[in-house]
Motif scaffolding. Structure first.
Motif, PDB file in Angstrom:
ATOM      1  N   GLU A  14      34.518 139.153 -94.257  1.00 38.60           N
ATOM      2  CA  GLU A  14      35.237 138.480 -93.171  1.00 38.60           C
ATOM      3  C   GLU A  14      34.775 137.041 -92.957  1.00 38.60           C
ATOM      4  N   ASN A  31      39.636 135.751 -75.855  1.00 37.30           N
ATOM      5  CA  ASN A  31      40.790 136.015 -76.720  1.00 37.30           C
ATOM      6  C   ASN A  31      40.436 137.208 -77.605  1.00 37.30           C
ATOM      7  N   TYR A  53      41.269 139.494 -91.717  1.00 36.32           N
ATOM      8  CA  TYR A  53      40.848 138.163 -91.280  1.00 36.32           C
ATOM      9  C   TYR A  53      39.713 137.685 -92.174  1.00 36.32           C
ATOM     10  N   VAL A  62      41.553 139.244 -80.947  1.00 32.95           N
ATOM     11  CA  VAL A  62      42.399 139.153 -82.139  1.00 32.95           C
ATOM     12  C   VAL A  62      42.035 140.299 -83.078  1.00 32.95           C
ATOM     13  N   SER A  63      43.025 141.153 -83.357  1.00 30.24           N
ATOM     14  CA  SER A  63      42.743 142.298 -84.247  1.00 30.24           C
ATOM     15  C   SER A  63      44.038 142.837 -84.823  1.00 30.24           C
ATOM     16  N   VAL A 103      37.163 138.742 -82.860  1.00 28.24           N
ATOM     17  CA  VAL A 103      38.126 139.061 -83.918  1.00 28.24           C
ATOM     18  C   VAL A 103      37.612 140.185 -84.825  1.00 28.24           C
ATOM     19  N   THR A 143      36.375 133.995 -78.549  1.00 21.51           N
ATOM     20  CA  THR A 143      37.380 134.721 -79.315  1.00 21.51           C
ATOM     21  C   THR A 143      36.686 135.818 -80.120  1.00 21.51           C
ATOM     22  N   LEU A 161      45.064 134.244 -85.285  1.00 26.32           N
ATOM     23  CA  LEU A 161      43.769 133.593 -85.069  1.00 26.32           C
ATOM     24  C   LEU A 161      43.922 132.074 -84.980  1.00 26.32           C
ATOM     25  N   LEU A 198      33.340 131.918 -81.740  1.00 27.12           N
ATOM     26  CA  LEU A 198      34.163 132.811 -82.559  1.00 27.12           C
ATOM     27  C   LEU A 198      33.267 133.985 -82.948  1.00 27.12           C
ATOM     28  N   VAL A 223      32.946 137.250 -84.804  1.00 22.13           N
ATOM     29  CA  VAL A 223      33.627 137.979 -85.883  1.00 22.13           C
ATOM     30  C   VAL A 223      32.949 139.336 -86.074  1.00 22.13           C
TER      31      VAL A 223
END
Lengths: 306, 153
Positions: free
Chosen positions: A271, A184, A246, A186-187, A160, A158, A213, A223, A225
């Motif tokens: 973050e 994945n 996030y 995510v943003s 992000v 993921t 998320l 994850l 980031v």
């Protein structure tokens, strides 16, 4: 073989070359742990040109070269170099190839390292070109996943944060397509992966865009980031609208799988909460630490020291 | 229905035919032909065409095309044909062909691309797709679609 080759884009690394780089990185990592003094590149010189701020990338490249027995010459910023006198990058590189055996460049314009490689007979390493690519970061990201989890294939990753301007994300996405992974994304809406990157991803890739998320945390293995980069926004009100979108805190971490990890190319702002650092899942400082052995392996393979 | 072109023949020069309807003026821009041009030029816009339904056609007296001009035309009129006319006769006719690599043909649309600085390089693109047309900058690796190509010509 990487000998005498430039690394401008992650595409410059062949599928079967990654394993060789990872093996060489393991060896470098072991040598560092054992405190061995390596003289693989004795007498060789690396020139570094960082026209944008850098801490980790620059220090790890310079440390890698010193650890291999070579030396480093550098220009710290464009202001103090001939660029401020109007010299083109092409001319700077043609001058530098007479002074060094390998040239490392970070530049705010996309394609700068590619241009440099066209004018230099010495290998060029792209240490980040604007919002373009950062291939050595990607190699160390992949190495970190493999080292931490034993395998890259089969993992759910993921990503992000800032997926629009983050060059580490662009390089990583392109590289992950070579593996059997689920991705994945995510943003915030305005920081989605740009079309020019999406259009280069193969059709069959397992990828989904998630707005939330929480919906992907439970089955995520990695994850990844990223920081929302203030310096890439021309409109600061736009930046204000997404800053802090996030934040990974211990409550979020508690929802993650047991063997999962958290990565971040660093620097972070807010973050990831500082108390997450003590979690065994927090792999970002180990990831940053991998920067030196990975770059030792790359530089050594390019210059024929290994 | 009578289907005739209301454009007279030229004695010597170049005919660019099968230009997509409405693109003739863009082709004129590519050829840098404007009010200072002294050549005699006939332009047909949206004339009937058996093959295309409607098409544009340009006839230019006493003008040859350079290869880079033909390459640029191929980007917006990939099915265009070019005829060389000598003394009212067609001496040579060929279809434009989209090159797989375009060097110095079109400016990169990405303002952050290094080729838009004063560096001693020509733009350099790879043809990614013919229909719809997509080219990729060999420096910044950004793709350009038809709309972006037209605005950068």
């Amino acid at each position: 073989m990487l000998k005498n080759r430039s690394i401008v884009s992650i595409d410059d690394i062949g599928d079967n070359e990654l394993d060789d780089i990872f093996k060489a990185t393991d060896e470098m990592s072991n040598a560092l742990k054992q405190g061995k003094v390596l003289k693989l590149l004795d007498g060789m010189v690396m020139a570094t040109f960082f026209y944008e701020p850098s801490t980790r990338t620059r220090l790890s490249f310079e440390s890698a070269m010193h650890r291999l027995g070579g030396s480093v010459i550098s220009v710290s910023e464009a202001k103090s170099s001939s660029v401020s006198k109007g010299e083109t990058l092409a001319d700077t590189v043609r001058m530098a190839e007479g002074y060094a055996d390998i040239i490392v460049i970070r530049h705010p314009m996309e394609g700068a390292a590619k241009l440099a490689s066209r004018f230099s007979s010495k290998p060029i390493i792209n240490a980040g070109d604007g919002s373009g690519q950062h291939p050595t970061q990607t190699i160390l990201d992949l190495y970190t996943i493999k080292r931490e989890l034993g395998e890259i294939n089969g993992k759910e990753i993921t990503i992000v944060g800032d997926l629009r301007y983050g060059r580490t994300v662009h390089s990583l996405l392109l590289a992950l397509t070579k593996f059997d992974v689920s991705i994945n994304l995510v943003s915030p809406e305005i920081l989605k992966v740009p079309d020019h990157i999406l259009s280069r991803l193969p059709k069959g890739i397992k990828m989904k865009v998630a707005n939330d998320l929480d919906s992907v945390m439970e089955h995520t293995d990695v994850l990844y980031v990223t920081r929302i980069q203030k310096e890439r926004f021309s409109d600061q009100t736009e930046y204000q609208s997404v800053i802090g979108s996030y934040s990974i805190d211990m409550e979020a971490v508690s929802k993650m799988k047991e063997d999962s990890i958290i990565m971040h190319p660093l620097p972070r702002v807010d973050e990831i909460a500082p108390d997450v650092d003590s979690s065994p899942k927090a792999a970002y400082f180990r990831q940053a630490g991998n920067g030196v052995p990975v770059r030792m392996a790359l530089v050594s393979m390019i210059l024929g020291g290994k | 229905m009578e289907r005739t072109l209301k454009i007279s023949k030229i004695k010597d020069g170049t005919v660019i035919d099968h230009i997509p309807a409405g693109k003739a003026l863009k082709v004129m821009t590519i050829l840098k032909m404007d009010d200072r041009t002294t050549n005699s030029v006939s332009i047909g816009i949206r004339v009937p065409s058996g093959k295309m339904g409607q098409k544009d056609v340009i006839k230019i007296e006493n003008r040859d095309l350079e290869k880079f001009e033909v390459d640029k035309i191929s980007l917006i009129a990939p099915e265009a044909s070019i005829s060389i006319v000598k003394d009212y006769e067609i001496t040579e006719k060929f279809s434009v062909e989209l090159p797989t690599r375009l060097i110095g043909t079109v400016k990169c649309h990405n303002t952050e691309c290094i080729t838009n600085l004063k560096e001693p390089v020509s733009s350099d693109f790879l043809l990614i797709s013919k229909k719809p047309i997509v080219i990729r900058c060999n420096f910044c690796e950004r793709n350009m679609n038809e709309k972006e190509i037209i605005s950068s010509l």
